[in-house]
Design a protein around this motif. Structure first.
Motif, PDB file in Angstrom:
ATOM      1  N   GLU A   1       0.537   6.708  -6.873  1.00  0.00           N
ATOM      2  CA  GLU A   1      -0.526   7.707  -7.063  1.00  0.00           C
ATOM      3  C   GLU A   1       0.036   9.119  -6.924  1.00  0.00           C
ATOM      4  O   GLU A   1      -0.323  10.022  -7.693  1.00  0.00           O
ATOM      5  CB  GLU A   1      -1.646   7.469  -6.047  1.00  0.00           C
ATOM      6  N   ALA A   2       0.938   9.302  -5.960  1.00  0.00           N
ATOM      7  CA  ALA A   2       1.544  10.629  -5.784  1.00  0.00           C
ATOM      8  C   ALA A   2       2.382  10.987  -7.006  1.00  0.00           C
ATOM      9  O   ALA A   2       2.363  12.137  -7.469  1.00  0.00           O
ATOM     10  CB  ALA A   2       2.407  10.643  -4.519  1.00  0.00           C
ATOM     11  N   ALA A   3       3.116  10.011  -7.542  1.00  0.00           N
ATOM     12  CA  ALA A   3       3.950  10.281  -8.723  1.00  0.00           C
ATOM     13  C   ALA A   3       3.082  10.712  -9.901  1.00  0.00           C
ATOM     14  O   ALA A   3       3.413  11.658 -10.616  1.00  0.00           O
ATOM     15  CB  ALA A   3       4.763   9.032  -9.087  1.00  0.00           C
ATOM     16  N   ARG A   4       1.974  10.035 -10.076  1.00  0.00           N
ATOM     17  CA  ARG A   4       1.139  10.322 -11.241  1.00  0.00           C
ATOM     18  C   ARG A   4       0.336  11.619 -11.066  1.00  0.00           C
ATOM     19  O   ARG A   4       0.225  12.417 -11.986  1.00  0.00           O
ATOM     20  CB  ARG A   4       0.187   9.159 -11.493  1.00  0.00           C
TER      21      ARG A   4
ATOM     22  N   GLN B   1       0.823  -1.216   0.000  1.00  0.00           N
ATOM     23  CA  GLN B   1       0.000   0.000   0.000  1.00  0.00           C
ATOM     24  C   GLN B   1       0.855   1.264   0.000  1.00  0.00           C
ATOM     25  O   GLN B   1       0.399   2.318  -0.470  1.00  0.00           O
ATOM     26  CB  GLN B   1      -0.996   0.000   1.170  1.00  0.00           C
ATOM     27  N   GLN B   2       2.072   1.168   0.518  1.00  0.00           N
ATOM     28  CA  GLN B   2       2.965   2.333   0.453  1.00  0.00           C
ATOM     29  C   GLN B   2       3.450   2.569  -0.975  1.00  0.00           C
ATOM     30  O   GLN B   2       3.539   3.707  -1.433  1.00  0.00           O
ATOM     31  CB  GLN B   2       4.147   2.134   1.408  1.00  0.00           C
ATOM     32  N   LEU B   3       3.759   1.474  -1.679  1.00  0.00           N
ATOM     33  CA  LEU B   3       4.152   1.642  -3.083  1.00  0.00           C
ATOM     34  C   LEU B   3       2.980   2.182  -3.895  1.00  0.00           C
ATOM     35  O   LEU B   3       3.162   3.029  -4.779  1.00  0.00           O
ATOM     36  CB  LEU B   3       4.638   0.304  -3.663  1.00  0.00           C
ATOM     37  N   GLN B   4       1.785   1.725  -3.580  1.00  0.00           N
ATOM     38  CA  GLN B   4       0.600   2.237  -4.274  1.00  0.00           C
ATOM     39  C   GLN B   4       0.460   3.746  -4.020  1.00  0.00           C
ATOM     40  O   GLN B   4       0.184   4.524  -4.945  1.00  0.00           O
ATOM     41  CB  GLN B   4      -0.642   1.488  -3.784  1.00  0.00           C
ATOM     42  N   ALA B   5       0.666   4.162  -2.766  1.00  0.00           N
ATOM     43  CA  ALA B   5       0.564   5.597  -2.449  1.00  0.00           C
ATOM     44  C   ALA B   5       1.627   6.397  -3.199  1.00  0.00           C
ATOM     45  O   ALA B   5       1.354   7.495  -3.694  1.00  0.00           O
ATOM     46  CB  ALA B   5       0.713   5.800  -0.938  1.00  0.00           C
TER      47      ALA B   5
ATOM     48  N   ALA C   1      -0.011  18.671  -0.471  1.00  0.00           N
ATOM     49  CA  ALA C   1      -0.760  17.446  -0.740  1.00  0.00           C
ATOM     50  C   ALA C   1       0.157  16.225  -0.664  1.00  0.00           C
ATOM     51  O   ALA C   1      -0.237  15.169  -0.155  1.00  0.00           O
ATOM     52  CB  ALA C   1      -1.409  17.526  -2.122  1.00  0.00           C
ATOM     53  N   LEU C   2       1.382  16.396  -1.152  1.00  0.00           N
ATOM     54  CA  LEU C   2       2.335  15.274  -1.082  1.00  0.00           C
ATOM     55  C   LEU C   2       2.627  14.917   0.374  1.00  0.00           C
ATOM     56  O   LEU C   2       2.621  13.746   0.757  1.00  0.00           O
ATOM     57  CB  LEU C   2       3.629  15.647  -1.818  1.00  0.00           C
ATOM     58  N   GLU C   3       2.884  15.933   1.187  1.00  0.00           N
ATOM     59  CA  GLU C   3       3.159  15.697   2.608  1.00  0.00           C
ATOM     60  C   GLU C   3       1.999  14.942   3.262  1.00  0.00           C
ATOM     61  O   GLU C   3       2.213  13.970   4.004  1.00  0.00           O
ATOM     62  CB  GLU C   3       3.382  17.044   3.304  1.00  0.00           C
ATOM     63  N   ALA C   4       0.776  15.377   2.974  1.00  0.00           N
ATOM     64  CA  ALA C   4      -0.397  14.734   3.600  1.00  0.00           C
ATOM     65  C   ALA C   4      -0.512  13.275   3.152  1.00  0.00           C
ATOM     66  O   ALA C   4      -0.763  12.377   3.963  1.00  0.00           O
ATOM     67  CB  ALA C   4      -1.658  15.506   3.221  1.00  0.00           C
ATOM     68  N   ARG C   5      -0.303  13.028   1.879  1.00  0.00           N
ATOM     69  CA  ARG C   5      -0.441  11.645   1.390  1.00  0.00           C
ATOM     70  C   ARG C   5       0.641  10.730   1.956  1.00  0.00           C
ATOM     71  O   ARG C   5       0.364   9.585   2.328  1.00  0.00           O
ATOM     72  CB  ARG C   5      -0.324  11.628  -0.133  1.00  0.00           C
TER      73      ARG C   5
ATOM     74  N   GLU D   1       2.193   0.389  -9.724  1.00  0.00           N
ATOM     75  CA  GLU D   1       0.862  -0.057  -9.281  1.00  0.00           C
ATOM     76  C   GLU D   1       0.669  -1.548  -9.534  1.00  0.00           C
ATOM     77  O   GLU D   1       0.045  -2.247  -8.723  1.00  0.00           O
ATOM     78  CB  GLU D   1      -0.211   0.766  -9.982  1.00  0.00           C
ATOM     79  N   PHE D   2       1.206  -2.045 -10.611  1.00  0.00           N
ATOM     80  CA  PHE D   2       1.132  -3.486 -10.860  1.00  0.00           C
ATOM     81  C   PHE D   2       1.919  -4.260  -9.796  1.00  0.00           C
ATOM     82  O   PHE D   2       1.488  -5.317  -9.336  1.00  0.00           O
ATOM     83  CB  PHE D   2       1.664  -3.821 -12.264  1.00  0.00           C
ATOM     84  N   ILE D   3       3.076  -3.735  -9.427  1.00  0.00           N
ATOM     85  CA  ILE D   3       3.875  -4.402  -8.374  1.00  0.00           C
ATOM     86  C   ILE D   3       3.102  -4.373  -7.056  1.00  0.00           C
ATOM     87  O   ILE D   3       3.020  -5.382  -6.343  1.00  0.00           O
ATOM     88  CB  ILE D   3       5.245  -3.702  -8.220  1.00  0.00           C
TER      89      ILE D   3
END
Ligand code: SF4
Length: 399
Positions: free
Chosen positions: A43-46, A36-40, A71-75, A264-266
């Motif tokens: 999403e932040a990268a995109r 879930q951290q990689l997913q976050a 927004a990046l800090e919050a995410r 996201e696939f990973i």
């Protein structure tokens, strides 16, 4: 060496103004990422940056062209990737990626968690320069040679050697006391430093700090058998059977740039992810069927599961457009060299050349491409330098 300026390492709360826009560096102690951290991060990268996650040589990650720092800090805070505002830039911890799963004398991942917690819990240690690096090597010797300031290297399952400024101090400590000793060494560094950013910049830092620790801490042993610390370059790539018969898959990431969609696939595999200091990653704890599916899906997306891939021989600095000092887009040039077959395996003779067009370069073995003489991000060890000069590229063969 005494430095008069504070270190300028970027973080999430202190972005670096790169030539192509604000850059955020996110610390990932031990390279340990939950799905879930990689997913976050993806999403932040995109949604907030340039669409890719950059892997660094300390097993951290960077986002480029950040559009909304708040927004990046919050995410990242919500994802557990920014647990401490005061200590965010000092959580530079590299650990043997395969520890506890494939080979090695000890599982250092638990020590990573304890060290990170110990750093964050200590207000004084927030004063450490952001360049200080901690290493935890499971005994295979893969990360002890990466130029750490303070480290431990497993001698056996319950004994660690203390490394200071990248060398064996001679001090031996039990696993239970290893984190406490590293934290004490960090305090010792702060007491010895006079503006320096790294331990090796302080004259006689290793012996002085060793003496200090031996006189102030009980329960330490010493050994006359010094551990030889060397630079290794063995990126874990492909299929590895874990001690519990599950599978760890090592994957190379071309030039360390992981597209958000691939990330996201990973993440969707829902297994632990370990970022390595070689700008690659390991997906752990897979059953064989899942491992086969991962390779089938992710190899066509550009992840490298072939240990002989030329992508594993090359690295590059940021270059244009990320760095204002760069004379050219080195990453595009090295990608073209790989894809056109001009990066060849080690063994072919490599001669010094200069005044070369990018398309003329054929180079063998490990090579680092740089947009100027500073050679940022150059790996340690025997590496051929390919440097953009005011008059084309110059090749400086590895020693
Ligand atoms: S090596 Fe030069 S061009 Fe490349 S990132 Fe460093 S300063 Fe910039």
């Amino acid at each position: 060496m005494t430095r008069t300026d504070p270190d300028s390492c970027p973080g999430v709360l202190r972005l670096h103004n790169a030539a192509d826009g604000p850059l955020a560096r996110i610390r990932v102690p031990g390279g340990q990422l939950a799905p879930q951290q990689l997913q976050a991060l993806a999403e932040a990268a995109r949604e907030l940056a340039d669409g890719s996650i950059e892997l660094t040589s300390r097993g951290n990650v960077q986002l480029r062209r950040v559009r909304d720092a708040s927004a990046l800090e919050a995410r990242l805070t919500a994802a557990g990737l920014l647990p401490s505002a005061s200590h965010e830039r000092i959580r530079n911890i590299i650990a043997s990626p395969l520890a506890g799963r494939v080979g090695g004398a000890a599982d250092v991942h638990g020590l990573v968690v304890a060290l990170d917690a110990g750093l964050q819990a200590d207000p004084l240690l927030a004063k450490l320069p952001g360049r200080v690096l901690f290493t935890l090597d499971d005994g295979r010797g893969d990360v002890s040679g990466l130029g750490g300031d303070i480290g431990v290297h497993a001698v056996d399952g319950d004994t660690y050697a203390l490394l200071l400024a990248g060398a064996d101090s001679g001090v031996r400590v039990s696993a239970g006391d290893a984190v406490g000793l590293m934290l004490a060494a960090a305090h010792g560094f702060l007491e010895l430093r006079d503006g320096q950013w790294r331990l090796h910049e302080i004259p006689d830092a290793g012996p002085r700090l060793t003496d200090r620790l031996l006189t102030t801490r009980s329960g330490l042993d010493t050994s006359d058998e010094s551990i030889e610390i060397g630079v290794r370059h063995e990126i874990p790539i492909g299929w590895m059977t874990q001690g519990d018969d599950r599978v760890a898959l090592g994957a190379g990431v071309p030039l360390g740039s992981l597209p958000a969609r691939t990330a996201e696939f990973i993440a969707a595999v829902e297994r632990p992810i370990l970022l390595t200091p070689w700008r690659s990653l390991v997906i752990a704890d897979l059953d064989e069927w899942a491992a086969e599916q991962v390779v089938r899906v992710l190899a066509p997306m550009g992840l490298i599961f072939d240990a002989h891939s030329p992508w594993l021989l090359v690295s590059a600095c940021a270059g244009m457009p990320g760095c204002a000092k760069s004379r050219t887009d080195v990453r595009a040039d090295v990608a073209e060299a790989v894809e056109s077959g001009r990066v060849v395996p080690a063994g072919a003779p490599q001669f010094a050349r200069e005044g070369l067009e990018a398309a003329e370069i054929v180079a063998s073995g490990r090579q680092h491409w740089s947009g100027c003489e500073r050679r940022c991000g150059r790996p340690r060890g025997a590496v051929t330098d390919i440097i953009a000069t005011g008059d084309g590229y110059r090749i400086d063969p590895a020693d």
